[in-house]
Write a protein that holds these residues in place. Structure first.
Motif, PDB file in Angstrom:
ATOM      1  N   PRO A   1       0.802  -1.231   0.000  1.00 22.82           N
ATOM      2  CA  PRO A   1       0.000   0.000   0.000  1.00 22.82           C
ATOM      3  C   PRO A   1       0.828   1.271   0.000  1.00 22.82           C
ATOM      4  CG  PRO A   1      -0.864  -1.572   1.605  1.00 22.82           C
ATOM      5  CD  PRO A   1       0.455  -2.113   1.139  1.00 22.82           C
ATOM      6  N   SER A   2       2.007   1.245   0.630  1.00 22.82           N
ATOM      7  CA  SER A   2       2.838   2.436   0.649  1.00 22.82           C
ATOM      8  C   SER A   2       3.346   2.765  -0.751  1.00 22.82           C
ATOM      9  CB  SER A   2       4.020   2.235   1.613  1.00 22.82           C
ATOM     10  OG  SER A   2       4.852   3.375   1.626  1.00 22.82           O
ATOM     11  N   TYR A   3       3.875   1.785  -1.447  1.00 24.93           N
ATOM     12  CA  TYR A   3       4.372   2.009  -2.804  1.00 24.93           C
ATOM     13  C   TYR A   3       3.240   2.308  -3.781  1.00 24.93           C
ATOM     14  CZ  TYR A   3       9.296   1.022  -2.024  1.00 24.93           C
ATOM     15  OH  TYR A   3      10.607   1.112  -1.624  1.00 24.93           O
ATOM     16  N   GLN A   4       2.045   1.872  -3.440  1.00 27.27           N
ATOM     17  CA  GLN A   4       0.906   2.203  -4.296  1.00 27.27           C
ATOM     18  C   GLN A   4       0.700   3.714  -4.358  1.00 27.27           C
ATOM     19  OE1 GLN A   4      -0.635   0.320  -6.295  1.00 27.27           O
ATOM     20  NE2 GLN A   4      -2.748   0.944  -6.591  1.00 27.27           N
ATOM     21  N   GLY A   5       1.205   4.426  -3.357  1.00 27.39           N
ATOM     22  CA  GLY A   5       1.130   5.882  -3.389  1.00 27.39           C
ATOM     23  C   GLY A   5       1.920   6.470  -4.552  1.00 27.39           C
TER      24      GLY A   5
ATOM     25  N   LEU B   1      -9.836   0.386   2.082  1.00 26.31           N
ATOM     26  CA  LEU B   1      -8.854  -0.118   3.043  1.00 26.31           C
ATOM     27  C   LEU B   1      -8.412   0.978   4.004  1.00 26.31           C
ATOM     28  CD1 LEU B   1      -6.575  -2.455   0.858  1.00 26.31           C
ATOM     29  CD2 LEU B   1      -8.554  -3.056   2.267  1.00 26.31           C
ATOM     30  N   SER B   2      -9.258   1.985   4.194  1.00 23.90           N
ATOM     31  CA  SER B   2      -8.942   3.109   5.073  1.00 23.90           C
ATOM     32  C   SER B   2      -9.942   3.164   6.226  1.00 23.90           C
ATOM     33  CB  SER B   2      -8.978   4.418   4.280  1.00 23.90           C
ATOM     34  OG  SER B   2      -7.982   4.419   3.262  1.00 23.90           O
TER      35      SER B   2
ATOM     36  N   PRO C   1      -4.650  -1.975   6.809  1.00 27.32           N
ATOM     37  CA  PRO C   1      -3.874  -3.209   6.962  1.00 27.32           C
ATOM     38  C   PRO C   1      -2.640  -3.214   6.062  1.00 27.32           C
ATOM     39  CG  PRO C   1      -5.778  -3.598   5.560  1.00 27.32           C
ATOM     40  CD  PRO C   1      -5.917  -2.197   6.089  1.00 27.32           C
ATOM     41  N   SER C   2      -1.586  -3.867   6.544  1.00 27.83           N
ATOM     42  CA  SER C   2      -0.373  -3.988   5.730  1.00 27.83           C
ATOM     43  C   SER C   2       0.372  -5.283   6.011  1.00 27.83           C
ATOM     44  CB  SER C   2       0.553  -2.793   5.982  1.00 27.83           C
ATOM     45  OG  SER C   2       0.997  -2.776   7.324  1.00 27.83           O
TER      46      SER C   2
ATOM     47  N   SER D   1      -2.864   1.808   3.433  1.00 28.51           N
ATOM     48  CA  SER D   1      -3.380   2.626   2.334  1.00 28.51           C
ATOM     49  C   SER D   1      -3.642   4.084   2.709  1.00 28.51           C
ATOM     50  CB  SER D   1      -4.660   1.994   1.774  1.00 28.51           C
ATOM     51  OG  SER D   1      -4.354   0.823   1.051  1.00 28.51           O
ATOM     52  N   PRO D   2      -4.156   4.405   3.908  1.00 27.41           N
ATOM     53  CA  PRO D   2      -4.430   5.820   4.185  1.00 27.41           C
ATOM     54  C   PRO D   2      -3.183   6.686   4.110  1.00 27.41           C
ATOM     55  CG  PRO D   2      -5.508   4.422   5.808  1.00 27.41           C
ATOM     56  CD  PRO D   2      -4.592   3.532   5.022  1.00 27.41           C
TER      57      PRO D   2
END
Length: 715
Positions: free
Chosen positions: A271-275, A307-308, A319-320, A330-331
């Motif tokens: 989720p972090s890299y999805q940013g 997912l937020s 979740p991660s 994700s948030p």
């Protein structure tokens, strides 16, 4: 003075003979005609061509802006003006852009990119920022600084690639984005023949990226080229190039996109890299208005939204446990900015909640829409702040260092630059009318059941919401480096009064402090898993099942998912300690009252086990001032504080967090304990968690094997 004699006389003569030709020994590659012509053009420019007078930004023009123009400017200025593209390229000494300095001391002196001598994208932007009070708008000198830098980078990369280095579309995609963006900004001040040679070099790089194709390793970085091909196509206003750009984008998504709604990172979801993905995909989408990209950005924004989850104190979590590299959910994804989120909101209704909420924000961070009068005041203040910084940071004579390949660039102000007219009024009316889209899905009225490919079941009921993750993990092509914790389990159990009581986490493969989660800590891993240990002390866990099988049965009333996998493959049982076949099967069913779980372990052989647990991770928080209380109730009705000491005949667990409680009601009494210690991570989120460990009962025989199962309900 003595006369020079012998061979030295000839050397002196040769030196003076060749002195006028020294500039011909180019350090900038001259292998192709376009390189020779571009270098010759750079050589024709003098320091005075690059002189930029640093001036104040005219604040009076703020009062002549329309509502749309005000909001468009505010998108740029929200973070106290600190998200305005870097202006260091305007402050650098003009002489460093001349050929003499570029080729000084036998090398090419121009290090560019993020946090380097200057970023030509940011520099070019100052020449096209159409605010009426921008003194650099249309500046030939500013455009030349960006154009010359981009030319040098383009020519150096040609040879770099021909030497067999950096031949990757994810790396070179950044350079393509640079040269395309800069060309669009600066082409009007370039002579016609130089435009043609610039385009030739740019197209050669475009074609190389097409030839190599997407790398699909850190596929979020392939988004650089997605933005790059569109930047080139639009800068040349070429329909054939637009067609090629569209085809390339589809190649990237064909290999990198997962139906759940993300671009993979090492074959998994981070989720972090999805940013980063959302940032550069958003840039490409707003630039191109490609319907294919609009659809994909909408789907990715939808996954991010679902997912937020907020805590009662306003903090946001996601979740991660399954993440490939990092711990952030994700948030609070990577490369976030106000303008990025506003851009996503202009592209996708699923992202509009980001204007009002959806991530952790400092007190000064803009929340919601401001009326024109307030906007005007804030824009004026932040413009003054920028102007003051430019005038007072001075022309520190920072000199460039030798050129090097740099595949990082700042995220451009795409939401501002490609602003969708009418957005201010549309968002303002949402706020005035109290639109449900102002909230993340979990905070909207009503219930929902949503699936994301075969990786997530997300459901909300009147009193709770839950996320069940059944997706795969990444091993980066190396079985010893499996990333994340998964295997099929609950990643979130949330209530409005408690926030995310159950939240799957992990330490992160890229964790450069304590490192990722290790097998010796298996009882503390904050993941909903079936884990155990053989009599010889060898651990195994469904959390390391890389690719579980899942079957979804989705109805609005009682959706369910069944997930299964083996416990004795090279991932889940790394020491090959289990005998025969041992597998697991879990069933999750969402009802109006709670989430029921049935976990079964199946074995066809005798295995002597020390421990076998159903593990439920209880999320504490990422701050030290939050506490969680956990209690056990025995079959005879007595409540007691939970500890790491095993307690028999437990039929219920109560978790108190903030002002609410979550109950775990077991169908049959079991031995229950807490994990030995509190889990924590010293990387990124600094989260804390503590696990509830429910012992499986003795195995029973039947059906040609042995089995043990646990069933319970979260409510």
């Amino acid at each position: 003075m003595s006369k020079i004699k012998g061979p030295f006389k000839f050397l002196v003569f040769l030196f003076f003979l060749l002195a006028p030709l020294r500039s011909g020994f180019a350090q900038i590659p001259q292998d192709y005609r376009y390189q020779k012509e571009l270098r010759s053009y750079i050589g024709s420019l003098k320091a005075k061509d690059f002189e930029v007078e640093i001036e104040e930004i005219d604040l009076s023009e703020v009062y002549n802006l329309t509502d749309d123009q005000l909001f468009r400017t505010w998108i740029l200025l929200e973070n106290r003006g600190r998200e305005v593209p870097d202006f260091s390229g305007l402050l650098r000494n003009a002489r460093y852009f001349t050929l003499r300095e570029l080729e000084k001391n036998g090398t090419v002196n121009m290090n560019i990119g993020r946090n380097e001598f200057h970023d030509p994208i940011s520099t070019a932007w100052w020449s096209i920022w159409d605010y009426p009070g921008n003194p650099y708008y249309g500046s030939r000198a500013v455009k030349l600084r960006a154009a010359v830098t981009a030319m040098v980078d383009m020519m150096m990369l040609e040879r770099y690639h021909e030497e067999g280095r950096g031949r990757r579309a994810d790396f070179a995609g950044t350079s393509l984005l640079r040269v395309g963006y800069v060309y669009d900004a600066a082409k009007d001040i370039l002579p016609e023949d130089i435009r043609q040679y610039y385009e030739e070099g740019m197209l050669r790089l475009f074609s190389r990226i097409e030839e190599w194709g997407p790398t699909l390793i850190h596929a979020d970085m392939d988004m650089f080229a997605v933005a790059g091909v569109w930047a080139v196509a639009e800068s040349m206003e070429s329909d054939p190039l637009r067609e090629r750009a569209g085809r390339y984008v589809r190649r990237v998504f064909e290999g990198a996109y997962r139906e759940a709604g993300y671009i993979h990172h090492g074959e998994g979801f981070d989720p972090s890299y999805q940013g980063i993905t959302l940032g550069f995909a958003g840039w490409a989408t707003m630039l191109s208005r490609d319907s294919f990209l609009i659809e994909k950005v909408d789907q990715m924004s939808r996954l991010k939204a679902y997912l937020s989850f907020p805590d009662p104190d306003g903090e946001w979590h996601g979740p991660s446990n399954f993440a490939t590299s990092n711990d952030a959910g994700s948030p609070n994804d990577g490369w976030e900015s106000y303008q990025r989120d506003i851009g996503l909101a202009m592209l996708s209704k699923e992202a509009r909640y980001l204007i009002w909420s959806g991530r952790d924000r400092p007190d000064w961070y803009a929340t919601g829409m401001y009326p024109p009068g307030v906007l005007r005041e804030r824009v004026a203040v932040n413009l003054q702040n920028i102007s003051h910084r430019m005038l007072n940071e001075g022309r520190a004579d920072l000199s460039p260092t030798p050129w090097k390949e740099d595949h990082w660039t700042n995220l451009g102000p795409f939401a501002h630059q490609y602003y969708k007219q009418g957005s201010y009024r549309e968002f303002w009316e949402m706020q005035e009318n109290g639109s449900p889209l102002m909230n993340a899905p979990v905070n909207r009225p009503g219930t929902y059941t949503e699936t994301f490919g075969d990786e997530f079941l997300v459901a909300k009921r009147p009193s709770f919401a839950a996320v069940i993750h059944t997706g795969r993990l990444s091993d980066w092509g190396d079985e010893t480096n499996i990333s994340g914790l998964g295997g099929g389990g609950i990643s979130v159990f949330w209530k409005a009064e408690t926030g995310s009581v159950l939240l799957g986490k992990q330490k992160g493969f890229q964790n450069n402090r304590s490192g990722p989660d290790r097998w010796e800590d298996w009882m503390n891993w904050p993941v909903h898993a079936i884990s155990g240990e053989t009599a010889a002390g060898h651990p195994f866990s469904s959390a390391r099942q890389r690719n579980p099988k899942s079957v979804y049965s989705v109805t609005e009333a009682d959706p369910s998912v069944e997930v299964s996998g083996t416990l004795n493959d090279r991932y889940a049982d790394p020491e090959n300690a289990l005998e025969g076949e041992m597998s697991y099967k879990r069933t999750f069913k969402v009802t109006g009252d709670g989430l029921s779980i049935r976990s079964a372990v199946l074995s066809d052989d005798e295995n002597s086990l020390n421990r076998l647990y159903e593990i439920i991770p209880i999320f504490i928080d990422n701050r030290q001032d939050i506490s969680v209380n956990i209690y056990f109730r025995t079959e005879d009705g007595e409540w007691g504080q939970a500890t790491s000491e095993p307690k028999d005949d437990i039929v219920e667990v109560k978790i108190e967090r903030f002002n609410g409680t979550v109950h775990v009601s077991l169908d049959n009494p079991a031995m229950v304990r807490l994990s030995p210690v509190e889990w924590s991570v010293d990387y990124q989120t600094h989260s804390r968690a503590r696990n509830i460990l429910i012992s499986f009962p003795e195995f029973t025989s039947g059906g040609g094997g042995k089995s043990s199962e646990i069933s319970y309900t979260l409510h």
